[in-house]
Motif scaffolding. Structure first.
Motif, mmCIF file in Angstrom:
data_model
loop_
_atom_site.group_PDB
_atom_site.id
_atom_site.type_symbol
_atom_site.label_atom_id
_atom_site.label_comp_id
_atom_site.label_asym_id
_atom_site.label_seq_id
_atom_site.Cartn_x
_atom_site.Cartn_y
_atom_site.Cartn_z
ATOM 1 N N GLY A 191 15.227 32.890 10.653
ATOM 2 C CA GLY A 191 15.422 31.544 11.163
ATOM 3 C C GLY A 191 16.627 31.474 12.079
ATOM 4 O O GLY A 191 17.515 32.343 12.027
ATOM 5 N N TYR B 141 24.420 28.384 3.555
ATOM 6 C CA TYR B 141 23.107 28.177 4.156
ATOM 7 C C TYR B 141 22.597 29.458 4.797
ATOM 8 O O TYR B 141 23.267 30.061 5.630
ATOM 9 C CB TYR B 141 23.175 27.059 5.202
ATOM 10 N N ALA C 121 19.496 30.761 7.031
ATOM 11 C CA ALA C 121 18.353 30.326 7.836
ATOM 12 C C ALA C 121 17.133 31.208 7.612
ATOM 13 O O ALA C 121 16.007 30.793 7.882
ATOM 14 C CB ALA C 121 18.729 30.318 9.315
ATOM 15 N N ARG D 151 14.241 33.016 5.527
ATOM 16 C CA ARG D 151 13.481 32.703 4.317
ATOM 17 C C ARG D 151 12.499 33.830 4.021
ATOM 18 O O ARG D 151 12.044 34.528 4.927
ATOM 19 C CB ARG D 151 12.722 31.385 4.485
ATOM 20 N N ASP E 108 12.181 26.520 5.098
ATOM 21 C CA ASP E 108 13.413 25.761 5.267
ATOM 22 C C ASP E 108 13.122 24.264 5.156
ATOM 23 O O ASP E 108 12.022 23.796 5.442
ATOM 24 C CB ASP E 108 14.031 26.073 6.636
ATOM 25 N N SER E 109 14.122 23.511 4.736
ATOM 26 C CA SER E 109 13.999 22.055 4.687
ATOM 27 C C SER E 109 14.202 21.492 6.095
ATOM 28 O O SER E 109 15.201 21.811 6.745
ATOM 29 C CB SER E 109 15.047 21.469 3.744
ATOM 30 N N ARG F 95 16.146 23.285 11.881
ATOM 31 C CA ARG F 95 15.560 23.717 10.611
ATOM 32 C C ARG F 95 14.071 23.377 10.555
ATOM 33 O O ARG F 95 13.284 24.098 9.924
ATOM 34 C CB ARG F 95 16.332 23.099 9.449
ATOM 35 N N ASN G 199 12.470 26.178 12.210
ATOM 36 C CA ASN G 199 12.414 27.306 11.279
ATOM 37 C C ASN G 199 11.219 27.167 10.339
ATOM 38 O O ASN G 199 10.509 28.138 10.049
ATOM 39 C CB ASN G 199 13.703 27.379 10.457
ATOM 40 N N LYS G 200 11.003 25.948 9.856
ATOM 41 C CA LYS G 200 9.875 25.713 8.957
ATOM 42 C C LYS G 200 8.552 25.946 9.658
ATOM 43 O O LYS G 200 7.617 26.525 9.078
ATOM 44 C CB LYS G 200 9.933 24.285 8.403
ATOM 45 N N TYR H 29 7.894 29.564 9.828
ATOM 46 C CA TYR H 29 7.521 30.041 8.492
ATOM 47 C C TYR H 29 6.044 29.738 8.219
ATOM 48 O O TYR H 29 5.297 30.587 7.725
ATOM 49 C CB TYR H 29 8.412 29.366 7.456
#
Length: 366
Positions: A206, A216, A218, A220, A242-243, A249, A252-253, A256
């Motif tokens: 991330g 934190y 980043a 995952r 990630d939230s 973020r 990042n999600k 993912y």
């Protein structure tokens, strides 16, 4: 103050309340509808976490606005127009939310009298110690076949066990099944009563924003396993993106989820069935991206009592119906009947345990 002046003041205050109700309902309706209109935008996508709150607030606003129809307003036509738009937005939001709730959702199946279900518990620990007595009591009571843990911080768990002079991992005792798999980053952990035929832990990198604190990460991990259930192998994917609380973020999600889709596609091509994806998806079931993953990979889900309920709460458990969101999810391939879905009690984390029971597949894989 004269009685006539007092009545005039009260009418003005009531009119203001009715106007605020209409405008507030229109605002929350628009915020909720943005999730359906623009699912690929950060703020709009994140509105999906709060649809229940928007519906409740919109209903209250529309009721206040309806009461205002029985009094005179200076801008009567404008008031009725705003009220009508508020009601229309509320009805539209309720309809779209209901439709998305039933998308890729199955009804619970019945268990054959001679069969034994597979009970899976998923818990985001939020760094809770695995040796915590409340957690152990809960797991001993549930006696699950598989326990899936997110945010384990495994290296810190090890230090705690070592300092207390206890066996590391608790595998095979205190409600924890005997087979243990830990992800590469130590965030995802699986305990299984079934032998592990193979496992794979991959890291999705991330973007780390400037100024991020050292706590934190980043990056995952995504953990996949194949378990020997005694009939057909069960192929599991443990999920924790990630939230999406900031735009970086959220991106990042999204990356993912793209990797989740690739892994699920590989599982579909290789095995075709007996797939379970479970964990803290950090995604509302009303998110378009969540439903896209289910639809593209031919997966289905179900909810406790048929409706998504709070699994992640904020500030205080007693406020979880108001300040919370349903983010812990599961999905299965259509050949795996879902027998039961429920939530566990408050165990000290800011997430409630997700408890899923599925039927064992009786047909061996090719």
């Amino acid at each position: 103050m004269k009685p006539s002046n007092r009545r005039s003041t009260l009418r003005s205050y009531f009119s203001l309340i009715c106007w605020c109700g209409c405008l507030g309902a229109l605002l929350v309706g628009a915020m909720g509808l943005s999730n359906f209109a623009a699912p690929k935008f950060w703020l709009a996508d994140n509105m999906s976490f709060f649809l229940r709150q928007f519906l409740a607030a919109g209903l209250a606003g529309c009721l206040a606005g309806t009461a205002g129809l029985f009094m005179r307003h200076r801008l009567a036509l404008l008031y009725k127009t705003v009220w009508a738009l508020a009601v229309l937005s509320l009805v539209s939001l309720a309809a779209l939310t209901a439709l998305r709730t039933v998308d890729n959702t199955v009804s619970l199946a019945r268990l054959d009298s001679d069969a034994r279900p597979i009970k899976v518990i998923s818990i985001n620990l939020e760094h809770l110690f695995l040796g915590d007595r409340v957690l152990k009591a809960f797991l001993e009571k549930e006696n699950a076949d598989i326990i899936v843990i997110q945010e384990a911080l495994w290296w810190l768990q090890e230090r705690r066990w070592e300092r207390l002079g206890l066996p590391v991992g608790n595998a095979g005792s205190n409600g924890f099944p005997e087979h243990l798999v830990v992800g590469e980053l130590g965030g995802l952990v699986v305990y299984s009563r079934f032998p592990v035929l193979n496992s794979d832990s991959r890291i999705i990198e991330g973007a780390l924003r400037p100024g991020a604190n050292v706590y934190y990460n980043a990056d995952r991990e995504l953990l996949s396993l194949t378990l020997d259930t005694g009939t057909s192998p069960l192929h599991m994917l443990v999920i924790h993106p990630d939230s999406p609380r900031t735009k970086s973020r959220w991106k990042n999600k999204r990356r993912y989820f793209d990797e989740v889709d690739r892994v699920l596609a590989d599982l579909q091509d290789t095995h075709g069935e007996n797939i379970l994806a479970i964990g803290d998806w950090n995604s509302s079931p009303w998110s378009g991206r969540f439903q896209e993953t289910l639809a593209e990979n031919n997966l289905v889900t179900a909810y406790p009592d048929g409706w998504p309920q709070t699994t992640r709460f904020f500030f205080d458990y007693r406020l979880h119906w108001i300040l919370g969101a349903p983010v812990d999810q599961f999905a299965v391939s259509k050949d795996l009947p879902v027998l039961n879905v429920s939530l566990g009690p408050h165990i000290g984390s800011d997430h409630l345990p997700l408890i899923v029971e599925i039927s064992r597949s009786q047909s061996p894989e090719n």
